[in-house]
Design an enzyme around this catalytic site. Structure first.
Site, PDB file in Angstrom:
ATOM      1  N   HIS A  18       0.803  -1.226   0.000  1.00 54.44           N
ATOM      2  CA  HIS A  18       0.000   0.000   0.000  1.00 54.44           C
ATOM      3  C   HIS A  18       0.833   1.272   0.000  1.00 54.44           C
ATOM      4  O   HIS A  18       0.462   2.274  -0.622  1.00 54.44           O
ATOM      5  CB  HIS A  18      -0.950   0.001   1.201  1.00 54.44           C
ATOM      6  CG  HIS A  18      -2.118  -0.901   1.045  1.00 54.44           C
ATOM      7  ND1 HIS A  18      -3.425  -0.459   1.034  1.00 54.44           N
ATOM      8  CD2 HIS A  18      -2.191  -2.247   0.872  1.00 54.44           C
ATOM      9  CE1 HIS A  18      -4.241  -1.482   0.877  1.00 54.44           C
ATOM     10  NE2 HIS A  18      -3.515  -2.582   0.781  1.00 54.44           N
ATOM     11  N   ASP A 122      -5.134   6.418   2.501  1.00 56.27           N
ATOM     12  CA  ASP A 122      -5.462   5.100   1.969  1.00 56.27           C
ATOM     13  C   ASP A 122      -6.946   4.858   2.218  1.00 56.27           C
ATOM     14  O   ASP A 122      -7.467   5.150   3.295  1.00 56.27           O
ATOM     15  CB  ASP A 122      -4.626   4.031   2.675  1.00 56.27           C
ATOM     16  CG  ASP A 122      -4.684   2.678   1.986  1.00 56.27           C
ATOM     17  OD1 ASP A 122      -5.794   2.097   1.899  1.00 56.27           O
ATOM     18  OD2 ASP A 122      -3.629   2.186   1.540  1.00 56.27           O
TER      19      ASP A 122
END
Length: 459
Positions: A18, A122
């Protein structure tokens, strides 16, 4: 009007792959944004150390407006993990949120003397919707994977009604025609009480409509039916990939190009190989380890195939290779502990990429016109692999989802030498063209990128 100074808080989910696409996106924005835009990059110390060169306190010289701040990972002092503890680490980190981020953001405001003006986070960190509301600033979540998996999560309730054992397809989702319920991420099928990750992803799906914009790590032309279906569900859907090409084009204001500039052993070896002849094998994150019997099967297939191969394989995993494999294949194969993947795929030498089907790898492979052989492990790998094989027809999934010697040999033969391989190569070249068009000055991703700049920098 442009704010006198913009202070963007970047909140990272510090696991798996990520952090890297998030940093790449922020670098692309930083290269294009006015000088008064500052970025505070919030992640755990371990994650920041892995993606920032040198000191984790700041980015390299070209991006001095990006500064990293550590957030607590939730692990008690002196705690000792046993075995593969990734899910335990994720659980502890989530238990520490949002307090750990809130504390670090206050530190950044005091350090810079600037109030936060936007939260770029995120998408996993769904609680950021409340943090942004608390600070009175826009919330812009970034889905670091593809639009197909985002869509699957937004349809969680509908998929769960089908039941985990059904043989029905998930064709009620636009763009998923012909796909099986077995292809969707396992977390969607679990009850929220069974898995903290399932609960996190379901909460994310419920909260994403609150976002001022949702950024997706893909390009519209790859999944037009999915994009069309998602747009009414979210306030401002912005597909902005391939990010490396976006960043290069936005910074230079020219046609997108990707230059391989590493002069390491991988690139030197690749330069000596024929065009589109190399089998490149890489399974991304260190979390992924092939079972020993699959390692042997893959190695035996490569040795029998005798096509040149480049295998990115960590040293600790090599103990599972067959005895004498490295010596017997030294004339046509190369093992390295790390490879500059984008440069390998951009070299023109790779004929097939053997991968886990993680989104970053899939996106890079199709963006550089390289067909794939996928062996999915977890998360969105199965769905990505199904899209590669059944929707985009840009590669294959290994038979029954595991490496066997014969199954792997057949897949390599099909892609490298068979008529099926020619079809796959033609299809993936068409997709590569769509990716390049998307990041041209008036392409869809470039237009969305410019819209993203406005969202995060304008009051």
């Amino acid at each position: 009007m442009m704010r006198d100074s913009c202070h963007i808080a970047v909140l990272v989910f510090p696991f798996g792959s990520h952090a890297t696409p998030m940093l790449n996106l922020v670098k692309g924005i930083a290269a294009s944004a006015p000088e008064n835009v500052k970025f505070s990059f919030f992640s755990t110390a371990e994650s920041s150390k892995s993606i920032f060169p040198g000191s984790a306190a700041k980015c390299d010289g070209d991006f001095s407006n990006i500064k990293a701040y550590d957030v607590w990972d939730g692990v008690p002092e002196h705690h000792v993990f046993s075995g593969n503890a990734i899910f335990a680490r994720i659980g502890m980190f989530l238990d520490a949120t949002p307090g750990n981020f809130d504390k670090a953001m206050k530190e950044a405001e005091e350090d810079t003397g600037l109030k936060l003006s936007c939260l770029l986070t995120d998408a996993f960190l769904w609680f950021s919707a409340d943090l942004a509301e608390k600070h009175g600033v826009p919330w812009v979540p970034f889905w670091t994977a593809g639009s197909c998996s985002l869509s699957a999560h937004l349809y969680t309730d509908e998929i769960r009604k089908l039941g985990a054992t059904t043989e029905e397809t998930v064709g009620m989702i636009p763009g998923f025609e012909g796909l099986s319920i077995d292809d969707v991420p396992r977390e969607i099928l679990l009850d929220n009480e069974q898995s903290p990750l399932s609960l996190l992803l379901h909460n994310m799906a419920l909260n994403l409509p609150r976002a001022n914009a949702v950024v997706v790590n893909s390009f519209e032309e790859l999944d037009p039916a999915i994009t069309l279906d998602l747009k009414p569900k979210l306030q401002n859907l912005l597909n902005v990939s391939p990010i490396p090409l976006i960043a290069a084009a936005a910074a230079s204001r020219t046609e997108p190009k990707f230059a391989a500039n590493h002069d390491d052993e991988c690139i030197k070896w690749l330069k000596k190989q024929d065009e589109t002849s190399v089998v490149y094998i890489g399974f991304g994150s260190s979390v992924i380890t092939l079972p020993p019997h699959e390692m042997v099967a893959l190695a035996e297939a490569l040795e029998t195939c005798k096509s040149p191969f480049l295998w990115s394989l960590r040293d600790r995993a090599r103990k599972s290779l067959p005895a004498g494999f490295v010596n017997r294949t030294s004339g046509f194969g190369k093992l390295v502990s790390w490879a500059p993947q984008m440069e390998v795929l951009a070299s023109g030498k790779v004929g097939v990429f053997v991968s886990h089907g993680g989104w970053n790898s899939v996106l890079e492979s199709i963006s550089f016109g390289v067909p794939m052989i996928c062996r999915p492990f977890f998360g969105d790998h199965g769905l990505n692999s199904a899209m590669v094989e059944n929707k985009w027809r840009a590669g294959l999934k290994v038979k029954d989802g595991v490496f066997t010697k014969n199954g792997t040999l057949n897949a390599l033969e099909l892609v490298l030498n068979g008529e099926k391989g020619k079809e796959l190569k033609e299809n993936v070249q068409l997709i590569k063209g769509l990716a390049i068009d998307a990041v041209k000055p008036n392409g869809s991703s470039m237009r969305n990128f410019q819209e993203l700049l406005k969202v995060i920098t304008m009051s």
